[in-house]
Motif scaffolding. Sequence first.
Motif, mmCIF file in Angstrom:
data_model
loop_
_atom_site.group_PDB
_atom_site.id
_atom_site.type_symbol
_atom_site.label_atom_id
_atom_site.label_comp_id
_atom_site.label_asym_id
_atom_site.label_seq_id
_atom_site.Cartn_x
_atom_site.Cartn_y
_atom_site.Cartn_z
ATOM 1 N N SER B 147 0.838 -1.206 0.000
ATOM 2 C CA SER B 147 0.000 0.000 0.000
ATOM 3 C C SER B 147 0.866 1.246 0.000
ATOM 4 C CB SER B 147 -0.972 -0.018 1.184
ATOM 5 O OG SER B 147 -0.364 0.454 2.345
ATOM 6 N N SER B 148 2.002 1.187 0.688
ATOM 7 C CA SER B 148 2.911 2.332 0.695
ATOM 8 C C SER B 148 3.497 2.564 -0.699
ATOM 9 C CB SER B 148 4.039 2.084 1.694
ATOM 10 O OG SER B 148 5.045 3.047 1.551
ATOM 11 N N HIS B 149 3.933 1.493 -1.355
ATOM 12 C CA HIS B 149 4.518 1.636 -2.692
ATOM 13 C C HIS B 149 3.474 2.116 -3.690
ATOM 14 C CE1 HIS B 149 8.361 0.469 -1.520
ATOM 15 N NE2 HIS B 149 8.394 -0.801 -1.882
ATOM 16 N N LEU B 150 2.234 1.627 -3.554
ATOM 17 C CA LEU B 150 1.190 2.068 -4.478
ATOM 18 C C LEU B 150 0.938 3.560 -4.321
ATOM 19 C CD1 LEU B 150 -1.481 -0.768 -4.386
ATOM 20 C CD2 LEU B 150 -0.124 -0.060 -6.336
ATOM 21 N N LEU B 151 0.894 4.004 -3.080
ATOM 22 C CA LEU B 151 0.650 5.429 -2.867
ATOM 23 C C LEU B 151 1.819 6.244 -3.397
ATOM 24 C CD1 LEU B 151 -1.190 7.089 -0.120
ATOM 25 C CD2 LEU B 151 0.956 8.097 -0.712
ATOM 26 N N TRP B 152 3.039 5.745 -3.159
ATOM 27 C CA TRP B 152 4.207 6.454 -3.701
ATOM 28 C C TRP B 152 4.108 6.552 -5.211
ATOM 29 C CZ3 TRP B 152 7.399 4.229 -7.290
ATOM 30 C CH2 TRP B 152 8.426 5.056 -7.746
ATOM 31 N N TRP B 153 3.724 5.436 -5.820
ATOM 32 C CA TRP B 153 3.654 5.395 -7.287
ATOM 33 C C TRP B 153 2.690 6.468 -7.802
ATOM 34 C CZ3 TRP B 153 -0.407 3.544 -10.598
ATOM 35 C CH2 TRP B 153 -0.026 3.362 -11.909
ATOM 36 N N GLY B 154 1.500 6.515 -7.211
ATOM 37 C CA GLY B 154 0.522 7.505 -7.647
ATOM 38 C C GLY B 154 1.008 8.917 -7.412
ATOM 39 N N ALA B 155 1.562 9.154 -6.229
ATOM 40 C CA ALA B 155 1.980 10.513 -5.883
ATOM 41 C C ALA B 155 3.162 10.944 -6.741
ATOM 42 C CB ALA B 155 2.339 10.580 -4.408
ATOM 43 N N TYR B 156 4.040 9.996 -7.069
ATOM 44 C CA TYR B 156 5.207 10.343 -7.890
ATOM 45 C C TYR B 156 4.757 10.759 -9.283
ATOM 46 C CZ TYR B 156 9.939 9.947 -9.766
ATOM 47 O OH TYR B 156 11.154 10.211 -10.342
ATOM 48 N N LEU B 157 3.814 10.006 -9.832
ATOM 49 C CA LEU B 157 3.304 10.362 -11.156
ATOM 50 C C LEU B 157 2.591 11.715 -11.103
ATOM 51 C CD1 LEU B 157 3.525 8.782 -13.802
ATOM 52 C CD2 LEU B 157 4.088 7.425 -11.843
ATOM 53 N N LEU B 158 1.963 11.981 -9.988
ATOM 54 C CA LEU B 158 1.308 13.275 -9.817
ATOM 55 C C LEU B 158 2.351 14.392 -9.846
ATOM 56 C CD1 LEU B 158 -1.634 14.110 -9.313
ATOM 57 C CD2 LEU B 158 -1.113 14.187 -6.901
ATOM 58 N N ASP B 159 3.488 14.150 -9.193
ATOM 59 C CA ASP B 159 4.582 15.125 -9.223
ATOM 60 C C ASP B 159 5.055 15.368 -10.643
ATOM 61 O OD1 ASP B 159 4.563 15.261 -6.558
ATOM 62 O OD2 ASP B 159 6.399 14.115 -6.222
ATOM 63 N N LEU B 160 5.046 14.311 -11.442
ATOM 64 C CA LEU B 160 5.547 14.432 -12.803
ATOM 65 C C LEU B 160 4.462 14.938 -13.745
ATOM 66 C CD1 LEU B 160 7.594 11.145 -12.901
ATOM 67 C CD2 LEU B 160 8.477 13.440 -12.692
ATOM 68 N N GLY B 161 3.294 15.250 -13.219
ATOM 69 C CA GLY B 161 2.268 15.880 -14.036
ATOM 70 C C GLY B 161 1.223 14.946 -14.595
ATOM 71 N N ALA B 162 1.261 13.658 -14.232
ATOM 72 C CA ALA B 162 0.218 12.739 -14.678
ATOM 73 C C ALA B 162 -0.798 12.587 -13.552
ATOM 74 C CB ALA B 162 0.813 11.386 -15.047
ATOM 75 N N PHE B 163 -2.032 12.963 -13.820
ATOM 76 C CA PHE B 163 -3.009 13.040 -12.739
ATOM 77 C C PHE B 163 -3.706 11.711 -12.476
ATOM 78 C CE2 PHE B 163 -2.627 17.198 -14.619
ATOM 79 C CZ PHE B 163 -2.499 18.019 -13.531
ATOM 80 N N THR B 164 -3.771 10.880 -13.491
ATOM 81 C CA THR B 164 -4.657 9.732 -13.405
ATOM 82 C C THR B 164 -4.128 8.546 -12.588
ATOM 83 O OG1 THR B 164 -5.682 10.398 -15.460
ATOM 84 C CG2 THR B 164 -6.010 8.133 -14.801
ATOM 85 N N PRO B 165 -2.816 8.217 -12.677
ATOM 86 C CA PRO B 165 -2.381 6.980 -11.997
ATOM 87 C C PRO B 165 -2.732 6.926 -10.516
ATOM 88 C CG PRO B 165 -0.667 7.747 -13.451
ATOM 89 C CD PRO B 165 -1.719 8.802 -13.456
ATOM 90 N N ILE B 166 -2.735 8.061 -9.832
ATOM 91 C CA ILE B 166 -2.987 8.018 -8.390
ATOM 92 C C ILE B 166 -4.384 7.489 -8.104
ATOM 93 C CG2 ILE B 166 -3.822 10.398 -8.088
ATOM 94 C CD1 ILE B 166 -2.104 10.407 -5.486
#
Lengths: 324, 406
Positions: B147-166
């Motif tokens: 769950s921690s890695h999944l949240l990191w994954w979403g938040a990281y993509l959000l940082d890079l400007g992709a809104f949807t993966p999170i």
Amino acid sequence: MNATISFDSVLHVVLALVGVAVFVGLNGLLLVYAERKVAGFIQRRPGPYEVGPQGILQAVADALKLIGKQLVRPDRADPLLFWMAPVLAFFPVLLLFLPIPFSPLLTGWDVNLGLLLILAFAGFNVLALLLAGWGSNNKYGLLGAARAVAQSVAYEIPLLLAVLAIAFQEGTLSLSAIVGGQGGMPWQWNIAVQPLAFLIFFVSALGETNRAPFDLPEAESELTAGFHTEYSGMGFGMFFLAEYANMIVACSVCTVLFLGGWKGPFLDGAWWFLAKVYGLLLTMMWFRWTYPRVRFDQLLNLNWRWLLPLGVLNLLATAFVMKL
Amino acid sequence: MHSTETLRSHGTACPATSADGGCTDDQIAGDGYTCRFEQGARPESLILNMGPQHPSTHGVLRVLLELDGEYIVRAEPVLGYLHRMHEKMAEVKTPAQFMPNMGRVDYLHALAWNWAYVGAVEKLAGIEIPERAEYLRVITCELNRISSHLLWWGAYLLDLGAFTPIMYAFDDREMLLDLLQLMTGSRLTYSSFRFGGVYTDAGPAFVQGVRQFIPHLRSRLPMYTALVTENIILRRRIEEVGVIPQDMVTRYGASGPVARGSGIAYDVRRAEPYSVYDRFDYEIPVRHEECSMARYMVRMAEIEQSLRIIEQAIESLPEGEHMHPKAPKPSFKLPAGESYFAVEGARGKIGVWIASDGGKTPYRVKLRAPGFSNLALFAECARGTLLADAVAILGSLDMVIPEIDR
């Protein structure tokens, strides 16, 4: 088109401007709603659905909220530049709609140099972003403005090259004439003849309108909100509306140049035009909710290394073929 | 008299107007700390205060940047905005009273912190743990890691400007939270490990849920790879960005995916085995590219490896007690002495050191937060990169600020 300026033609333009203002306002609301619903669809969530049936009044509520908010200017911002920027961002866009032929009857001002008029006034946008970033005395704003200028100036060139290819081919700068030169069936549209120009135009249009993945001037994860960091209420609302209006213009021009404008396989008319424009707008939204943001040097590399040489080659090829 | 004047000049809203030399930096108004972050040798540089309220510093990290255009000349993380004195609280609370704190140090991998503290106390007091409890700890801790890695994954993509993966990540994470709620009673700040076992036994609903979740997530991961990992924009943004050479990893004591992304195969579960991890067949994902993409790939591979561990553990879950019959009462006294226990958290090596003088509360507790060491190398790593790269690097370090500040 009669060259003499008569009372009738002035009245026609004024009426057209009013009509365009209404069109842009309504479309702003519609597109905000559409954007949020599309985002919801892509992200497997319902999107807005509390305000009105299926959330249809959400955009109206948003607009009322923005209008109702106090206008705040940072302490050390330049008042003149700060307030001029949103106005400059929004009002020149209305002029861009004048020469766009929605249908043979529904054209604000069928001017011979319509394409030139659009390209000239579209340049105002970058000035507005620059003023907003510079005038608000904010470092994020300044960085956003610097990005906006570099980006807009760079992407205008391939955009022009793509447009020129079509203008060469059709031998005119009048938008109605360009539509007139295309047929109703998809293979009679310019996109079939000039697919590369279409690609260059669409990518450059994304860059010009600061849409994702090229939304660097307002890259929120880097610059908080970029050039409009300090704007709230309708100051922000004007930028927001201008962004959507610019998108509509870009998609309209794209439709006129490449997708046969108001012409369709049957029943030519404004509905074909609007259907194509909304199709392109949905594509833009789809990109925004799918792709990450590019980095600034990559953005410029894409332009100078790929779009620009390809645009020049395409233009040369077009000129060569036309000469034959 | 002199001191008050200094204070006043520092306290003015606009130091540029106070020409008494109290604050030489006219680019950032504010506290003494930022006044000491003076402009470097380049007169044209810009000092930018990124955070503590910034969309991509996740929580309350503040980074002071000296920029030349958009290139970073100098970066300095400023910590302490979320300091809650967990270590001091450990000195005034009994071990049982301190347990809820452990769910709040790193709220994304709370169970690893639970485990580190429980493990240290058990080691010091010689408390035994039933085998079933060990398995339940492994299962819940690994679920929590996913769950921690999944949240990191979403938040990281959000940082890079992709809104949807999170949104997709949260969709999967929601199922994990439901499962963990069955076992721990809470959805985020777990404190369900006990000295001598775990608080609740796994019921059929939990076991069934975990069995269903494993194939579900496995079916989703290829989609994430196809949609996100292989996206050309993402690859260009994070490949060869934020290169952390091996010597930098060892100098700063970085651990977890940051170290493993730089080719150092250090995982506490394998290097200093604890609990029953040595009974499972799993791999330690290691990449040698040393860049942000390597850390990304390591975390994505770790999700799969955690699923493997959970799958084996849930199939071989032994019957028995979930609390040792001789587990101490909450009011037990720690014997005098010292103990240290380390576990592998989602962000790296979590260590808890306890010194006790035989009183009701520990004499001193030291919490080793992996995020602190991982963030420490940011200043060196970010030098010379672009502002957008700084966001990509910060995200790839997977910071949880409450853990760094403690």
